[in-house]
Design a protein around this motif. Structure first.
Motif, mmCIF file in Angstrom:
data_model
loop_
_atom_site.group_PDB
_atom_site.id
_atom_site.type_symbol
_atom_site.label_atom_id
_atom_site.label_comp_id
_atom_site.label_asym_id
_atom_site.label_seq_id
_atom_site.Cartn_x
_atom_site.Cartn_y
_atom_site.Cartn_z
ATOM 1 N N ASP A 135 0.938 -1.278 0.004
ATOM 2 C CA ASP A 135 -0.070 -0.049 0.030
ATOM 3 C C ASP A 135 1.086 1.360 -0.137
ATOM 4 O O ASP A 135 2.127 1.171 0.171
ATOM 5 C CB ASP A 135 -0.918 -0.127 1.288
ATOM 6 C CG ASP A 135 -1.747 -0.914 1.126
ATOM 7 O OD1 ASP A 135 -2.617 -1.285 0.223
ATOM 8 O OD2 ASP A 135 -2.141 -1.612 2.409
ATOM 9 N N ARG A 136 0.094 2.469 -0.465
ATOM 10 C CA ARG A 136 0.811 3.595 -0.420
ATOM 11 C C ARG A 136 0.532 4.467 0.744
ATOM 12 O O ARG A 136 -0.589 4.493 1.244
ATOM 13 C CB ARG A 136 0.860 4.405 -1.622
ATOM 14 C CG ARG A 136 1.467 3.758 -2.813
ATOM 15 C CD ARG A 136 1.303 4.293 -4.113
ATOM 16 N NE ARG A 136 1.883 3.677 -5.482
ATOM 17 C CZ ARG A 136 2.455 4.272 -6.289
ATOM 18 N NH1 ARG A 136 2.784 5.585 -6.045
ATOM 19 N NH2 ARG A 136 2.966 3.693 -7.022
ATOM 20 N N THR A 137 1.403 5.494 1.348
ATOM 21 C CA THR A 137 1.175 6.384 2.180
ATOM 22 C C THR A 137 1.872 7.776 1.829
ATOM 23 O O THR A 137 2.643 7.955 1.107
ATOM 24 C CB THR A 137 1.507 5.923 3.694
ATOM 25 O OG1 THR A 137 1.023 6.782 4.778
ATOM 26 C CG2 THR A 137 3.011 5.880 3.671
#
Length: 106
Positions: free
Chosen positions: A62-64
């Motif tokens: 996932d990206r943040t």
């Protein structure tokens, strides 16, 4: 490291009467040091497996919007893993989307 030619034990360096010398602790061997002794050896780094799963694991991560401490990017991939005991919180590992440097945070 030099070894005794008589008994094969490690030679020690001691200060003799006028200069330094090699001496053996187990036999009477003594050798005067007459010149500078040096040897440089480049060590080969051991190859290790990527504990975070390699490139395939980061492809599904996932990206943040966490700021990268190495560049100006404001986006990173993240993966959480339990690396301590079960009563401790998970550790978050980040990888920058721009420079690919990795860091961890709790």
């Amino acid at each position: 490291m030099k070894f005794c030619p008589i008994c094969s034990n490690l030679l020690l360096v001691e200060l003799g009467e006028q200069n330094f010398r090699f001496c053996c602790q187990t036999c009477p061997y003594i050798s005067v040091i007459t010149k500078k002794i040096s040897k440089t050896m480049k060590l080969k780094r051991k190859e290790v497996d990527d504990v975070l799963g390699g490139e395939d694991a980061w492809a599904a991560a996932d990206r943040t919007t966490t700021a990268c401490p190495f560049c100006d990017s404001m986006e990173a991939f993240f993966v959480q893993m339990q690396i301590r005991s079960a009563d401790e919180p998970m550790t978050t590992f980040y990888r920058c989307t721009l420079c690919a440097n990795r860091w961890s945070g709790d």
